[in-house]
Design a protein around this motif. Structure first.
Motif, PDB file in Angstrom:
ATOM      1  N   GLN A  40      68.589  64.257  36.685  1.00 38.17           N
ATOM      2  CA  GLN A  40      68.100  63.217  37.588  1.00 38.17           C
ATOM      3  C   GLN A  40      67.957  61.901  36.821  1.00 38.17           C
ATOM      4  OE1 GLN A  40      65.076  64.408  40.670  1.00 38.17           O
ATOM      5  NE2 GLN A  40      64.728  66.091  39.223  1.00 38.17           N
ATOM      6  N   ASN A  61      75.861  67.175  44.204  1.00 46.93           N
ATOM      7  CA  ASN A  61      75.386  65.907  43.645  1.00 46.93           C
ATOM      8  C   ASN A  61      75.030  64.962  44.777  1.00 46.93           C
ATOM      9  OD1 ASN A  61      77.515  63.556  43.989  1.00 46.93           O
ATOM     10  ND2 ASN A  61      78.704  65.423  43.588  1.00 46.93           N
ATOM     11  N   TRP A  74      69.912  70.583  35.987  1.00 47.88           N
ATOM     12  CA  TRP A  74      69.718  69.566  37.016  1.00 47.88           C
ATOM     13  C   TRP A  74      69.431  68.248  36.295  1.00 47.88           C
ATOM     14  CZ3 TRP A  74      70.787  69.882  42.034  1.00 47.88           C
ATOM     15  CH2 TRP A  74      70.854  71.131  42.637  1.00 47.88           C
ATOM     16  N   VAL A  86      71.065  62.699  41.432  1.00 45.19           N
ATOM     17  CA  VAL A  86      70.740  64.049  40.997  1.00 45.19           C
ATOM     18  C   VAL A  86      72.039  64.851  41.019  1.00 45.19           C
ATOM     19  CG1 VAL A  86      70.068  64.713  43.356  1.00 45.19           C
ATOM     20  CG2 VAL A  86      69.332  66.102  41.398  1.00 45.19           C
ATOM     21  N   TYR A 143      67.262  72.313  32.164  1.00 42.17           N
ATOM     22  CA  TYR A 143      68.311  73.329  32.174  1.00 42.17           C
ATOM     23  C   TYR A 143      67.785  74.635  31.608  1.00 42.17           C
ATOM     24  CZ  TYR A 143      69.382  71.806  27.298  1.00 42.17           C
ATOM     25  OH  TYR A 143      69.329  71.473  25.974  1.00 42.17           O
ATOM     26  N   ARG A 167      73.937  68.674  39.615  1.00 47.85           N
ATOM     27  CA  ARG A 167      73.850  69.985  38.985  1.00 47.85           C
ATOM     28  C   ARG A 167      75.113  70.213  38.154  1.00 47.85           C
ATOM     29  NH1 ARG A 167      73.945  76.176  41.204  1.00 47.85           N
ATOM     30  NH2 ARG A 167      72.238  76.988  39.941  1.00 47.85           N
TER      31      ARG A 167
END
Length: 746
Positions: free
Chosen positions: A535, A489, A533, A506, A557, A508
């Motif tokens: 954002q 991150n 991911w 961002v 995703y 994950r």
């Protein structure tokens, strides 16, 4: 109240010394909250400092909503989230979506304890506790916290933070009554400061009638919170919570049923028998008994001025189930399809067959915080949990009056059907062990007084060990699976000036496949975890009388998981490909002249499927279609008045249309509903009676009839490419409901 040995033991331990609770700053990262003067929008919005999209509902706001609403209900006006509940009791069914994610894709924690089901990540209202004991409920709409104790979160987190005990002795009581004989009694006692220990204990009882169909809802809760602080940065906080309920279920409706019969259609109110004279349908068999207990002990040690250690062990236990089927389950001597039971001589009969689950979840969360120098603060943490879950489906006889002999399906209890060898007959019989662990490190770098960068990485490792012990339909078999990923991150926050702030992050996230993959048909065991991911790019504006925020989000995703049935009617898990969720969230709140205030939020969500789905060797045209159960547009707006004696507000909520299937063949119309809340804070002498208030709420003021959310999503609701249509089923929005509460503090 159905008490058992575990509850009695936990309660005894709690009375003896510790109970369960956590310090707000030691739960998963709740960020910094600034509240100066009067909260804006009656507490629906506060000044946030996290470098991510985040919304907080304060205790002030929760107190002015419907008195029996649970913690998730309190988020109904928050941007990004669409909440629907089967009724206003707060103890019945609750579901939500957030930025296109289902509730079982969002991590939910209470004082740092994960409360999503460890098997399928479902969230149940009975696990949320009494809202009277919450200090705040917060939402990070897109990014899971790096220290979040979740294995099923593709995006976002909801956190419940329990009130701290007060330093002064006090008693708080509240009585709420409402439509459909709804009533809730709540009482809390604070001991005050006793040699550094502060404690509260509370109890509540809720009951009422279903607003459609026959049946009741009932719940009892006990909660305990003890806090010790030594004044040198060291503290111990312990919290214990217990809840038990015995509810009748609400039936879901298809769109056709809703259009033909209206919202009042529910389970059969008189017994219906088949040609053999056996009961098949009756509301008395559609039951949902459940109990749960949780405990946590959060200890914070200030090792040096620049070094702090937090250790938070916890334990969660639940036991309960539900039968929501349309008809009782028939059983005879020929019903054993897998050869696990001797049913010879068994005469045909119908049974109450609840899907029953018992879970045990011990775990620990640790964090070491090191302020390395004036510009770097480093966090290192480790989380471990070993969840165990037993899932069964016992067969319980139905009495002549249509009531099950026992609505509780406790494992191998004496009133359940046994075969000729004395074995309890089970429709499913599974035992899953899920050890999970995560190690993480994160650095917050204060580049300048205005610019902060945060970067971190976590490594998560999850095991699924499944033991199918054999049932009517499946032979004994053991399966296991392993999942592990690095989850980085990064975030940046820039204070442009005193009023303006910008942020970007961002992250994950990983969602481990549910435990169903260990037992379903086909190659479900090979299903990959959902990886996303997330954002966000956002801006916040703040001044004394106004707050404004805007957030753009993009969630991509892959390997989305969906439970369905194959050509033989057996359940299997499908990988339905990639999805991109993107959109905009706006939130605006402020004060107006003459004690008026306002709050509004808007959400636009595009949740686009990227791939066509293949089922039964045939392709369905899902690419480019909106995900089911995700409205594109939502708007909330409220106008309030508060002069510290009297308050009132009118809130409107618009939810756009949504689909019940992945091919977008069945659309459910949008709706607009209105709520009204008002109250008076009574004058008191402040000597014996510290405060008192009367509060009134009315939900769905204009009695709008609507289907609130999809309960059962299908692939296609119309025939496509030779694939037969399936029927989505929906939750039903509640009728106009009114409530009044009386409260006092002594």
């Amino acid at each position: 109240m159905k008490l058992n040995t575990l509850f009695a033991t936990l309660l005894a331990v709690g009375v003896g010394g510790w109970t369960l609770s956590t310090l707000a700053e030691d739960t998963v990262d709740i960020g910094n909250v600034k509240v100066t003067g009067q909260s804006l929008g009656n507490g629906l919005m506060v000044q946030e400092e996290s470098a991510k999209g985040r919304s907080t509902v304060t205790k002030e706001a929760m107190d002015e909503m419907a008195p029996t609403a649970n913690a998730i209900d309190k988020l109904k006006y928050t941007p990004g989230i669409n909440v629907s509940s089967t009724d206003a009791s707060g103890v019945s069914g609750t579901s939500f979506t957030m930025r296109g994610m289902n509730s079982d894709q969002v991590g939910v924690s209470s004082d740092g304890i994960p409360i999503n089901d460890s098997g399928d990540y479902a969230v149940y209202a009975n696990l949320l506790g009494d809202p009277e004991n919450l200090g705040e409920v917060f939402v990070t709409q897109g990014s899971s916290e790096i220290d979040g104790p979740h294995i099923g979160s593709s995006g976002g987190n909801i956190g419940l933070v329990t009130l701290r005990p007060t330093k002064d002795f006090g008693v708080f009581v509240k009585q709420s009554v409402g439509s459909n004989s709804l009533n809730k009694s709540f009482a809390r006692i604070n001991t005050g400061d006793l040699n550094g220990f502060k404690t509260f204990v509370s109890a509540s009882h809720t009951e009422g009638e279903k607003w459609r169909g026959k049946g009741t809802v009932r719940a009892d809760r006990v909660e305990w919170n003890t806090l010790f602080e030594d004044g040198n940065g060291n503290s111990t906080n312990a919290i214990f919570k217990y809840s038990t309920q015995e509810n009748y279920n609400y039936n879901t409706l298809s769109k056709a049923q809703f259009q033909k019969s209206g919202r009042g259609l529910d389970y059969a109110e008189i017994p219906i028998y088949n040609s053999s004279g056996k009961l098949t349908q009756y509301y008395k068999i559609n039951r949902n008994p459940f109990e749960n207990a949780s405990a946590t002990l959060t200890q914070r040690f200030q090792l040096r001025d620049d070094l702090a250690l937090t250790i938070a062990p916890y334990y969660f236990w639940s036991n309960g189930g539900s039968f929501s089927g349309q008809s009782a389950t028939g059983l005879s001597s020929t019903s054993d399809k897998a050869g696990n039971y001797d049913l010879s001589g068994l005469a045909y009969d119908t049974y109450y067959r609840p899907s029953w689950t018992e879970s045990w979840r011990p775990g620990v969360n640790t964090k070491l915080k090191w302020d390395f120098n004036e510009t770097h603060s480093i966090d290192v943490g480790y989380w471990y949990e070993r969840a165990r879950q037993r899932q069964t489906q016992p067969f319980i006889s139905i009495t002549e009056n249509g009531t099950p002999e026992d609505i509780w399906g406790d494992y191998n209890s004496g009133n359940q059907l046994k075969d000729n060898n004395g074995a309890t007959v089970q429709g499913r019989h599974q035992y899953t062990v899920t050890p999970a662990q995560k190690v993480w490190v994160q650095d917050m770098w204060t580049v300048t007084p205005d610019l902060t960068l945060t970067g971190g990485i976590a490594y998560q490792y999850v095991e699924r060990d499944g033991n199918n012990l054999g049932s009517l339909y499946s032979a004994p078999e053991k399966r296991d699976a392993r999942y592990h990923e690095f989850l980085p991150n990064f975030s940046a926050r820039y204070q442009i000036n005193e009023q303006n702030q910008a942020f970007y992050n961002v992250t994950r996230n990983m969602r481990t496949p549910p435990n169903y993959v260990l037992y379903n048909a086909g190659d479900s065991i090979s299903l990959a975890p959902e990886l996303s991911w997330n954002q966000e790019l956002g801006w916040r504006f703040s001044q004394d009388d106004m707050l404004l925020s805007a957030t753009l989000f993009h969630i991509s995703y892959k390997d989305r998981q969906l439970s369905t049935t194959n050509a033989d009617g057996d359940y299997e898990m499908l990988n339905v490909g990639s999805v991109v969720n993107k959109g905009l969230e706006l939130e605006w709140s402020g004060l107006l002249p003459y004690n008026f205030n306002y709050y509004t939020s808007y959400t636009y969500t595009s949740a686009e499927q990227q791939d066509d789905v293949t089922t039964r060797n045939k392709e369905l045209p899902t690419s480019g279609k909106q995900l089911a159960n995700v409205p594109k547009n939502m708007l909330n707006a409220s106008l309030g008045y508060d002069n510290k004696r009297y308050y009132g507000n009118v809130a409107a909520k618009y939810v756009g249309s949504y689909y019940g299937d992945l091919t977008n063949d069945q659309e459910i119309s949008g709706r607009t509903t209105f709520d009204i809340n008002a109250g008076v804070r009574l004058p008191v002498d402040k000597k014996i009676l510290k405060s008192a208030a009367i509060r009134v709420s009315m939900l769905n003021v204009f009695d709008k009839e609507y289907l609130s959310s999809a309960r059962t999503v299908v692939l296609n609701a119309a025939p496509v490419n030779g694939v037969s249509a399936a029927t989505p089923y929906y939750n039903v929005g509640e009728e106009r409901t009114a409530m009044v509460s009386f409260e006092a503090s002594f």
